[in-house]
Structures are given as structure tokens and as C-alpha cells.
Design a protein around this motif. Structure first.
Motif, short mmCIF file in Angstrom:
data_model
loop_
_atom_site.label_atom_id
_atom_site.label_comp_id
_atom_site.label_asym_id
_atom_site.label_seq_id
_atom_site.Cartn_x
_atom_site.Cartn_y
_atom_site.Cartn_z
N ALA A 36 59.52 43.68 24.51
CA ALA A 36 58.62 43.07 23.65
C ALA A 36 59.37 42.39 22.42
N VAL A 37 60.43 42.82 22.20
CA VAL A 37 61.32 42.16 20.87
C VAL A 37 62.05 40.87 21.66
N PHE A 38 62.55 40.97 22.70
CA PHE A 38 63.04 39.68 23.47
C PHE A 38 61.96 38.74 23.53
N ALA A 39 60.80 39.02 23.74
CA ALA A 39 59.60 38.17 24.00
C ALA A 39 59.52 37.20 22.85
N LEU A 40 59.74 37.62 21.86
CA LEU A 40 59.64 36.89 20.50
C LEU A 40 60.35 35.73 20.50
N GLY A 41 61.65 35.80 21.11
CA GLY A 41 62.41 34.33 21.47
C GLY A 41 63.45 34.20 19.95
N GLY A 42 64.05 33.52 20.12
CA GLY A 42 65.01 32.94 18.82
C GLY A 42 65.94 33.97 18.28
N GLU A 43 66.07 35.13 18.74
CA GLU A 43 66.71 36.18 18.40
C GLU A 43 68.29 36.39 19.12
N GLY B 54 44.33 49.52 19.75
CA GLY B 54 43.68 48.56 19.23
C GLY B 54 43.90 47.16 19.48
N TYR B 55 45.51 47.03 19.61
CA TYR B 55 45.79 45.49 19.89
C TYR B 55 45.50 45.01 21.07
N LYS B 56 45.75 46.01 22.18
CA LYS B 56 45.30 45.79 23.63
C LYS B 56 43.77 45.56 23.51
N ARG B 57 43.04 46.33 22.94
CA ARG B 57 41.45 45.74 22.78
C ARG B 57 41.26 44.45 22.35
N ALA B 58 41.80 44.22 21.38
CA ALA B 58 41.59 43.05 20.78
C ALA B 58 42.04 41.91 21.71
N ALA B 59 43.23 41.98 22.23
CA ALA B 59 43.79 40.63 23.01
C ALA B 59 42.75 40.78 24.40
N ASN B 60 42.33 41.51 24.80
CA ASN B 60 41.41 41.78 26.11
C ASN B 60 40.10 40.86 25.73
N ILE B 61 39.56 41.23 24.46
CA ILE B 61 38.40 40.51 24.09
C ILE B 61 38.62 39.15 23.84
N ALA C 192 47.90 38.20 15.67
CA ALA C 192 49.22 37.30 15.25
C ALA C 192 50.03 38.21 14.19
N ALA C 193 49.40 39.14 13.09
CA ALA C 193 49.93 39.91 12.19
C ALA C 193 50.72 40.87 13.31
N VAL C 194 50.25 41.49 14.15
CA VAL C 194 51.06 42.70 15.25
C VAL C 194 52.22 41.93 15.54
N GLN C 195 51.97 40.64 16.43
CA GLN C 195 53.00 40.02 17.38
C GLN C 195 54.24 39.24 16.33
N ASP D 64 55.91 41.58 20.51
CA ASP D 64 55.16 41.02 21.49
C ASP D 64 54.50 42.33 21.89
N PHE D 65 53.29 43.00 21.56
CA PHE D 65 52.81 44.19 21.87
C PHE D 65 52.23 44.10 23.17
#
Length: 725
Positions: free
Chosen positions: A552-559, A587-594, A712-715, A719-720
């Protein structure tokens, strides 16, 4: 139920092979019995230098009868098919049964197999075990050895004892017939011993000076060596590997303490210990924390003189070995490390990477750069260069030629002996560290600089020429080098973005190396960064960090700052373990699915779908950016009064999103997680009270946009979508 004893006797079995042989014997025995339908219960396997022994408890007298069914052709099948099936099962057609199978009348062969005597099963199993035994090294013997089909064993097989209950299991393997007789201790007992069965095997051998239980012999060696040292007022240097080896070399172990000339103590203690351990299998002792002029050897007999002659003989052999070591020590000190280092020009490091001297030059440059740039804090660049230039010099010394295990260590001794600074001597000694997960990680600045430079040079250069690890193959130990770099950076809190390596490793034009790197350092760097990422994942998984959080952290890239990256991973793991973290993830997964279901592409995507695309949207003139932003903000303004839960989420995002972003920028990852935690209640209430896909297109668009802002705020923190649960 009956016990079974098997002893396979031969000439000396190397101590290093005995543990594997015990495991292989049990595995093969269980396999042979299982193939015959016999389930073995408790099995004990022992080993001595001259025998492998197995005792299987509670075996049945006979196997259970079994019924085997084989499906044949259907009624009316061609005669050829029926003839082939009958030949296969060995029956006639009138012996077959006809059954309905999915609406078809089909022939079945039913064969009753009566039970077999387990003694017969064992008689077949023993030769099969001998034939299949996977010794690391084996040999053929006798006149039969001219044939490649002749039996093989670790040493010539000389005896087989196979007793089921009290009855002999008659069999032959490797040209040896089974029997009741075995042999006792080579020196203490002449003649054969008749074994009655599993019940008296160990006791009869013990009476003839053979302790067949290897664990009992190990305890005698371990406790006896310690007691011998303590009786002389000394402390034994514990060595479990030597315990196992000495137990594997003896059938009747007797630890004995001896002394050697105190003058040999001028040789470094590690040299004495290695000489005693590797060449003679002796333990060494300490007095007041320092090496003492004493050793403990393990005899294989109960000597009538209490072991005096044995100790005297071992003392002479050890003295000869220590004399060689002292000669190497004295000879090596006559040449400075700087002069020794010149000889490295004659040793090839790799055909595409030049000599060891070339590698040393690169390591010296990189170590000095790490120090001068302040990447390794409080490190004197001059000392870092000096240590790096000498760090491989001991490879050409007499001592390291005899004992390669002492590389680095001897260099430190020689550096200190010629009066070089302690920081330089320590760096030479420890620059190979860490060599494993449990090894000590260097912390002295000069040592850290040289250790990092050495490992980074190896990684950069081999990646540059395309020699990457593949599967289980890693001939240049690049995985270990990468883990060493990671451990050193973490232990010392070194903030070194790995993309800086292309600067530190820059190859000056016109040098030997510049002509070799066809792909160039910059081309190899992305692969190397990915390699470090993979090694970090492995390291952190072993440390108990969840792999999905690392992803989840590596997926952000640039680090590529490992210290910062790990701080974020650890903060994320702590957060996800809380109730707020679990609910926010849901909550994040529900939002992402919608958003995924609605194929949400953002405000611009929605405008495009309605045919109201702004003609300025594609304009990239920076002077028009404020105009475009104002126009987009105008379009995003709500045309309706938001519901209370909707407004609460909007307000929470307006506070939490910038707060989390600022915390990430300040590397306050715990603070970033705390900011996200404040969104947990508003997002829960939003999903409970607000209809996202409202019939009003304006409401639907605004609420999808709000969920997109939440995502976007969570990610921005991680990357949740990569997090499980």
C-alpha cells in the motif's frame, strides 16, 4: 501389535551426513509401509559413526484385506476393448460385474486382495530402502563395483539386523544378508553381539560400549566438556556445532581437557579457536573472559590411564597446527596492508568488472563520497577512503589463505598492529557486516561508510552488467548485499534516497571502468530500486509487517527514502490495527466500489459526458490556469442544500485532507493517520443517511465527487486499495 528393529551397519558415516540420514531413513520406511497399506506409529531413528538404527513401534502382524475396483468398458463395446481390459485386470468376462453408470450398463472388475504378513512387507521394504537411499556422496565396493548396477552406500555396507518382534526378517540388500548379530565398540568389544529385538537393542549395545542414541551422546559431550573446563577453573566456549560433530564421531564419547603452550596466545584468539575447531574438532576455554591455553578433545574410548596419552597426542597435533598459525601471523605482519593491497591487481573480481583492486578503487571513491556528502553523518572522508583502500588487503595474506573465514577480521588485526587509526582498523574488520539477518549491524561512522560502499558497489556493478538473481540462483549474493544495505540504513537512521546512487556511483570518463558499463549506471538504477523494494518487503514480512501494508505504501510511488518509507508503513500498521482504522478501510472500499461501479472519472469526465466540455479545458497556458480553476469551481458549486450527513463529510474533509497532507510532508505519519481517523464517523454517517445515486443528476454528480475527494484524501497517505480486509 509388534515392534520392529532395523540396523544398517557400515564403515564410518561422516558426522555431517548423520542427521540427514536419520530423516531419510524414517521417510523411506514410512513410504514403503504406506505403499503396502501399513500405517507406522511411533518411529525412533538413531545414528552412530558405524550404524543407522530404526525402531518402529506397534506394527500389525498382517495388513488388512482390500477390495480394488476397476471400471471397464460399457456393454456392447468392441471386442478389442473388452479383450484389452481383461488382460489388464487378469480376469475372465464371467468374473466381471455389470453396474448402471449414468444410465449405461458398464463392466467392473472387483478384485479381493487378502492381507499380507507384515514381515513379508518388511522383507521387501529393506532392500528398496537401501537402493533408494539418497546419500549426498556414496560409493560402490567389492568385485561387483565394476557394474553401474551394483549397490551403493555411504561406506561399504557390512551388516543388517532386521527383527520383527523376536523373529528374523530374512532379506538381502547390497550383497548383505540380514541376521541377529551386530558389532559393539571397535576397541572395547571384540566379536559379535546377538540382538533379541527392539526391546534389548540399546541396552546390549551399551553393555558393549556403544551409546546408540545420538542425543544422549551429544549430552555427554556437552556436559562433559563443560565439566572438564570447570574442574580446571575455566569456562568452556560453547559450540553446539562441535557438540553434534563430536557426538557423530564417537560411539563412547569421553571429553578430556588438555593444555597447549601459553606462548601461542600471542596469536589472535579467533585464529586459535578456528584452528582448534576446524582442524581438530576441539573446544577452547576462557579464563576471566580471555582465551586460555586449554582445549577439550573428545576421545572415543575409556582409556586405562585416564586419557593422559590421548591428551598428549592431541596436544602435539594442536601444537603443530598452532605453530603454522603463528608463522602466518608473524609473516603477514612483515608486510603493510598498503603493500598487500597492491597484490589485489593480480586477482580478478569479475571478468566484466576488472580486478579486486579495481573494485577497491570504486569502493574508496564511493565511501569518501558518502562521508563528504554527509549521507553517513560524523564520518571523516579521509578515514573512510583509507579504510576502503585497505579493506580487501588481507585477502592475499597467508592467514586468510589458510582460513578464508577470517577475511576482514585479520585485516583489522594487521591494521591495528601497524598503528593505523582504530576507526580504520574497525572498518576493515567489520565492513562485511551484516552477513545475515541475525548478524551485528555496524554503527561506527567509518565502518558504516565502507560497509555501504562495498555492498552498493557490488549491487550497482552487477546490475549494470545485467547479472541479476534469478529464482533460487544468486551466485554473487546480491540479495544478501541488499538486505545488508537495508539493515545498515535502518539501524543508523541514514536518510539516503537511493536514486542518489547514480551520482555517487558515477564513473569518470577515461577510466578502466568507464569502458565496461555498456548500459550505463542510469539504465541499471530502476531495476536496482525495484530490487531493493522487493528485498525490503521480504525483510519486513519476516519482521512481522503485513505484506499488503508494504504494498500500500510502495504503490504510492516516488518514495526511495527507506527510513521515511518504513516510518509510514509502521504508522499504517498501527492505524489499521485500531477500530477507527478498520472502519475507515471499510468506508474506503465502499466508496471505491461505488466510484468504480459508476465509472466515475471526475468532474471533467462528467462534463464531457453531458456535452458541456469547456473549450478552455485543454488550454495549457499557465496564465489561464486561474481562469480555468475558477470556472471549474463554479461548476462544482452545489445547486442544492446538502443533507446534514453530507455537509458533515464535506466539513470533515475540508479539515482532515489538508491536515493529513501537511503531516505527510512533515513526516508525521502518526499525525496523518490521526487526521484520517477523524473521517471515520462522517463517512459512516454519510453512507447511512445519504443516497449517492440520487435521481437528481446534480446531486448524484456532487456526491460521487465527494466520495472521490474522500478517496483522494485517504490515498494521499497510502493506497488503501492494496490493503486486505
Amino acid at each position: 501389535m509388534t515392534d520392529f528393529l532395523l540396523e544398517l551397519r557400515s564403515e564410518e558415516i561422516p558426522a555431517r551426513m548423520q542427521a540427514g540420514a536419520r530423516a531419510d531413513l524414517e521417510k523411506l520406511f514410512r513410504k514403503e509401509l504406506a505403499a503396502a497399506g501399513v500405517q507406522a506409529g511411533a518411529i525412533t531413528v538413531w545414528s552412530t559413526p558405524r550404524r543407522l538404527a530404526l525402531i518402529a513401534r506397534d506394527l500389525p502382524q498382517a495388513t488388512q484385506p482390500v477390495q480394488e475396483e476397476t471400471k471397464g468398458p460399457a456393454l456392447g463395446a468392441p471386442a478389442q476393448a473388452m479383450d484389452g481390459f481383461l488382460r489388464k485386470v487378469g480376469l475372465t468376462q464371467d468374473q466381471l460385474e455389470v453396474r448402471d453408470l449414468k444410465g449405461k450398463q458398464t463392466y467392473f472388475a472387483v478384485i479381493e486382495k487378502p492381507g499380507r504378513a507384515v514381515a513379508d512387507v518388511l522383507a521387501e521394504a529393506i532392500p528398496a530402502i537401501v537402493r533408494a537411499f539418497p546419500w549426498p556422496k556414496s560409493m560402490r565396493w567389492g568385485t561387483a563395483s565394476i557394474s553401474t548396477e551394483s549397490p551403493r552406500w555411504v561406506r561399504p555396507l557390512s551388516g543388517i539386523v532386521a527383527i520383527f518382534g523376536e523373529d528374523l526378517v530374512a532379506c538381502e540388500a547390497g550383497g548383505v544378508q540380514s541376521g541377529y548379530a551386530t558389532l559393539g565398540h571397535r576397541f572395547h568389544h571384540a566379536g559379535e553381539i546377538t540382538i533379541g529385538g527392539a526391546h534389548d537393542y540399546a541396552d546390549k549395545l551399551r553393555a558393549c560400549h556403544v551409546i546408540v542414541d545420538h542425543e544422549e551422546r551429544q549430552a555427554i559431550v556437552r556436559d562433559g566438556a563443560r565439566a572438564a573446563a570447570e574442574a580446571a577453573g575455566l569456562t568452556l566456549v560453547e559450540d553446539e556445532g562441535l557438540v553434534v560433530e563430536n557426538a557423530g564421531l564417537t560411539e563412547w564419547p569421553v571429553p578430556l581437557l588438555g593444555r597447549f603452550d601459553e606462548a601461542f596466545l600471542e596469536v589472535p584468539p579467533e585464529v586459535i579457536q578456528l584452528t582448534a575447531r576446524v582442524n581438530q574438532k576441539y573446544f577452547v576455554c576462557e579464563a576471566d573472559g580471555k582465551l586460555a591455553n586449554a582445549f577439550v578433545c573428545t576421545a572415543n574410548i575409556e582409556a586405562s590411564d585416564g586419557g593422559e596419552a590421548i591428551v598428549a597426542g592431541n596436544r602435539k597435533v594442536l601444537a603443530a597446527r598452532l605453530s603454522d598459525a603463528r608463522f602466518f601471523w608473524e609473516t603477514d605482519r612483515k608486510t603493510t596492508l598498503a603493500d598487500q593491497a597492491k597484490k589485489l591487481e593480480r586477482i580478478t573480481f569479475h571478468e566484466k568488472l576488472g580486478t579486486v583492486a579495481d573494485k577497491v578503487a570504486r569502493v574508496a571513491k564511493l565511501a569518501e563520497w558518502l562521508a563528504s556528502e554527509g549521507i553517513v553523518p560524523n564520518c571523516d572522508p579521509a578515514l573512510a577512503r583509507q579504510a576502503a583502500e585497505l579493506c580487501k588487503a588481507d585477502l592475499v595474506t597467508e592467514m586468510v589463505g589458510e582460513f578464508p573465514e577470517l577475511q576482514g577480521l585479520m585485516g583489522g588485526y594487521y591494521a591495528r598492529a601497524e598503528g593505523l587509526p582504530d576507526a580504520v582498523a574497525d572498518a576493515i574488520r567489520d565492513h562485511y557486516k551484516p552477513v545475515g539477518q541475525s548478524d551485528e549491524v555496524p554503527t561506527a561512522p567509518v565502518t558504516v561508510a565502507v560497509s555501504l560502499a562495498d555492498k552498493l558497489d557490488t549491487l550497482i556493478r552487477f546490475f549494470d552488467i545485467g547479472h541479476l538473481p534469478s529464482g533460487s540462483k544468486d551466485p554473487f549474493a546480491l540479495r544478501r548485499a541488499a538486505l545488508g544495505v537495508l539493515s545498515t540504513l535502518q539501524m543508523n537512521g541514514i536518510r539516503m534516497p537511493l536514486n542518489l546512487l547514480s551520482v555517487g556511483a558515477e564513473v569518470p570518463a577515461g577510466t578502466f571502468a568507464s569502458g565496461l558499463y555498456g548500459r550505463g549506471i542510469s539504465a541499471a538504477l530502476p531495476e536496482l530500486l525495484d530490487f531493493f523494494a522487493d528485498r525490503l518487503k521480504v525483510q519486513q514480512r519476516e519482521a512481522g509487517v503485513r505484506h499488503d501494508l508494504i504494498d500500500a505504501v510502495f504503490a504510492l510511488g516516488g518514495e526511495d527514502d527507506l527510513v521515511r518509507l518504513l516510518a509510514r508503513v509502521h504508522a499504517l500498521q498501527a492505524f489499521i490495527g485500531t477500530e477507527d482504522g478498520k472502519n475507515l478501510l471499510a468506508g474506503y472500499k465502499r466508496a471505491a466500489n461505488i466510484l468504480k461501479k459508476e465509472d466515475w472519472r471526475g468532474v471533467q469526465g462528467e462534463i464531457s459526458q453531458t456535452g458541456e466540455e469547456d473549450p478552455l479545458a485543454m488550454v495549457d497556458d499557465p496564465d489561464l490556469a486561474p481562469v480555468i480553476a475558477a470556472k471549474m469551481a463554479e461548476r462544482q458549486a452545489l445547486s442544492y442544500t446538502p443533507e446534514p450527513a453530507e455537509q458533515s463529510l464535506m466539513d470533515a474533509l475540508a479539515t482532515a485532507a489538508p491536515k493529513a497532507e501537511q503531516a505527510v510532508g512533515a513526516e508525521d505519519f502518526a499525525g496523518a493517520m490521526a487526521a484520517l481517523a477523524s473521517l471515520r464517523a462522517p463517512i459512516d454517517a454519510f453512507f447511512d443517511d445519504v443516497t449517492v445515486n440520487d435521481a437528481d443528476p446534480a446531486k448524484r454528480q456532487a456526491r460521487l465527487g465527494l466520495l472521490d475527494q474522500f478517496r483522494a484524501a485517504v490515498q494521499n497517505v497510502a493506497d488503501f486499495s492494496r490493503i486486505e480486509g
